[in-house]
Design a protein around this motif. Structure first.
Motif, PDB file in Angstrom:
ATOM      1  N   VAL A  46      21.650 -41.604 -20.119  1.00 43.32           N
ATOM      2  CA  VAL A  46      21.858 -42.145 -18.785  1.00 43.32           C
ATOM      3  C   VAL A  46      22.603 -42.032 -17.701  1.00 43.32           C
ATOM      4  O   VAL A  46      22.546 -42.730 -16.291  1.00 43.32           O
ATOM      5  N   GLN A  47      23.749 -41.963 -17.348  1.00 45.34           N
ATOM      6  CA  GLN A  47      24.727 -41.285 -16.947  1.00 45.34           C
ATOM      7  C   GLN A  47      25.960 -40.377 -16.782  1.00 45.34           C
ATOM      8  O   GLN A  47      26.007 -39.853 -18.457  1.00 45.34           O
ATOM      9  N   HIS A  48      25.728 -40.036 -16.264  1.00 47.65           N
ATOM     10  CA  HIS A  48      26.662 -37.985 -15.850  1.00 47.65           C
ATOM     11  C   HIS A  48      28.204 -38.451 -15.340  1.00 47.65           C
ATOM     12  O   HIS A  48      28.632 -37.642 -14.684  1.00 47.65           O
ATOM     13  N   GLU A  49      28.335 -39.645 -14.679  1.00 48.31           N
ATOM     14  CA  GLU A  49      29.545 -40.068 -14.118  1.00 48.31           C
ATOM     15  C   GLU A  49      30.552 -39.454 -14.085  1.00 48.31           C
ATOM     16  O   GLU A  49      31.183 -38.515 -13.845  1.00 48.31           O
ATOM     17  N   THR A  50      31.049 -39.731 -15.372  1.00 50.53           N
ATOM     18  CA  THR A  50      32.655 -39.201 -15.634  1.00 50.53           C
ATOM     19  C   THR A  50      32.025 -37.581 -16.676  1.00 50.53           C
ATOM     20  O   THR A  50      32.907 -37.515 -16.614  1.00 50.53           O
ATOM     21  N   LEU A  51      31.014 -37.553 -16.361  1.00 46.92           N
ATOM     22  CA  LEU A  51      30.959 -36.428 -17.248  1.00 46.92           C
ATOM     23  C   LEU A  51      31.100 -35.113 -16.214  1.00 46.92           C
ATOM     24  O   LEU A  51      31.847 -34.263 -16.125  1.00 46.92           O
ATOM     25  N   ASN A  52      30.497 -35.326 -15.303  1.00 54.04           N
ATOM     26  CA  ASN A  52      30.265 -34.771 -13.890  1.00 54.04           C
ATOM     27  C   ASN A  52      31.746 -34.571 -12.911  1.00 54.04           C
ATOM     28  O   ASN A  52      32.775 -33.939 -13.020  1.00 54.04           O
TER      29      ASN A  52
ATOM     30  N   LEU B 223      19.609 -35.569 -18.635  1.00 52.75           N
ATOM     31  CA  LEU B 223      19.819 -37.021 -17.639  1.00 52.75           C
ATOM     32  C   LEU B 223      18.646 -38.551 -17.524  1.00 52.75           C
ATOM     33  O   LEU B 223      18.378 -37.531 -16.240  1.00 52.75           O
ATOM     34  N   ARG B 224      18.667 -38.664 -18.167  1.00 53.74           N
ATOM     35  CA  ARG B 224      17.392 -40.173 -18.503  1.00 53.74           C
ATOM     36  C   ARG B 224      17.341 -40.518 -20.012  1.00 53.74           C
ATOM     37  O   ARG B 224      18.614 -40.348 -20.774  1.00 53.74           O
ATOM     38  N   PRO B 225      16.896 -41.919 -19.973  1.00 54.61           N
ATOM     39  CA  PRO B 225      16.824 -42.172 -21.711  1.00 54.61           C
ATOM     40  C   PRO B 225      16.367 -41.033 -22.647  1.00 54.61           C
ATOM     41  O   PRO B 225      15.094 -40.989 -22.323  1.00 54.61           O
ATOM     42  N   ALA B 226      17.273 -41.800 -24.064  1.00 49.98           N
ATOM     43  CA  ALA B 226      17.213 -40.561 -24.426  1.00 49.98           C
ATOM     44  C   ALA B 226      15.465 -40.285 -25.226  1.00 49.98           C
ATOM     45  O   ALA B 226      15.195 -39.314 -26.156  1.00 49.98           O
ATOM     46  N   THR B 227      15.027 -41.715 -24.872  1.00 46.39           N
ATOM     47  CA  THR B 227      13.532 -42.111 -25.991  1.00 46.39           C
ATOM     48  C   THR B 227      13.151 -41.295 -24.877  1.00 46.39           C
ATOM     49  O   THR B 227      11.725 -39.829 -25.951  1.00 46.39           O
ATOM     50  N   GLU B 228      13.160 -40.513 -24.265  1.00 45.20           N
ATOM     51  CA  GLU B 228      11.991 -39.717 -23.017  1.00 45.20           C
ATOM     52  C   GLU B 228      12.564 -38.133 -23.365  1.00 45.20           C
ATOM     53  O   GLU B 228      11.365 -37.619 -23.819  1.00 45.20           O
ATOM     54  N   THR B 229      13.256 -37.952 -23.582  1.00 44.76           N
ATOM     55  CA  THR B 229      14.308 -36.619 -23.796  1.00 44.76           C
ATOM     56  C   THR B 229      13.280 -36.510 -25.316  1.00 44.76           C
ATOM     57  O   THR B 229      13.438 -35.505 -25.487  1.00 44.76           O
TER      58      THR B 229
END
Ligand SMILES: C[S@@+](CC[C@H](N)C(=O)[O-])C[C@H]1O[C@@H](n2cnc3c(N)ncnc32)[C@H](O)[C@@H]1O
Length: 198
Positions: A69-75, A96-102
């Motif tokens: 749900v966050q890509h700040e440190t990945l990016n 980039l969204r809640p894993a349950t949705e994916t």
């Protein structure tokens, strides 16, 4: 509270022996880990190291789906390093969204039964749901690793202590009682629950 999980620390000679024989990091993994520590000062910053490990393990036409749900440190850190190896980065899809949705989306798209492996290491409250959905997506013979399955020993000492512990304990019970899988719960570090789908 006593920590009753048998966690080996990195300065433990037995842990060092195990690591020497098994932790064979590729240069890109070492670069990601050292850069993460240099820039953020600790290993509690998440920069895609497990996604990278799975991408290195699958064949050239393999696919890894990372869910966060966050890509700040990945990016900020991880992507620049992983993208230096296009033949590796092309295998990873960062959702980039809640894993349950994916996971639900993959099931809706007809991907059930097609995956070889799942690694569960996100928010603890959703662990039971991640297990159930991952089992649906896995092929027969597929494997799930569930990290933090002992939760610092709390699943034994205070199983009803808080929502995260309750959810992890519930997930462990779900796995243990699931006729569709066989399992082994390994008492090393924070506990690793390994599941084999029948
Ligand atoms: C222990 S870290 C995972 C580290 C990761 N395995 C790695 O090697 O970089 C837990 C991650 O779960 C993510 N997370 C929290 N809630 C989530 C949710 N609802 N869906 C997906 N990811 C979530 C956090 O943002 C965090 O990056």
């Amino acid at each position: 509270m006593a920590n009753i999980s048998r966690g080996f620390h990195h300065d433990d000679p037995i842990a060092q022996y195990c690591a020497k024989l098994t932790e064979k990091l590729e240069p890109i993994e070492k670069e990601l880990q050292t850069t993460t520590i240099e820039k953020r000062g600790n290993g509690r910053t998440f920069t895609g190291s497990s996604a990278l490990a799975w991408a290195l393990a699958v064949p050239s036409d393999g696919e890894v789906i990372s869910m966060d749900v966050q890509h700040e440190t990945l990016n900020a850190i991880g992507k620049q390093i992983i993208d230096k190896r296009p033949e590796i980065s092309k295998k990873i899809k960062f959702e980039l969204r809640p894993a349950t949705e994916t996971l639900d989306n993959l099931i809706e798209k007809g991907e059930a039964g097609k995956f070889d492996f799942a690694f569960i290491d996100a928010d603890k409250i959703n662990y039971p749901s991640y297990y159930t959905k991952s089992m649906e997506l896995l092929r027969s013979g597929g494997v799930i690793f569930v990290d933090n399955a002992l939760w610092h020993g709390k699943v034994v000492t205070e199983p009803d202590g808080d929502d995260d512990t309750r959810a992890i304990a519930k997930c462990n019970d779900l796995i243990s009682n699931d006729p569709a899988s066989t399992n082994v719960l390994i008492n090393v570090k924070d506990g690793l629950h390994i599941v084999f789908k029948k």
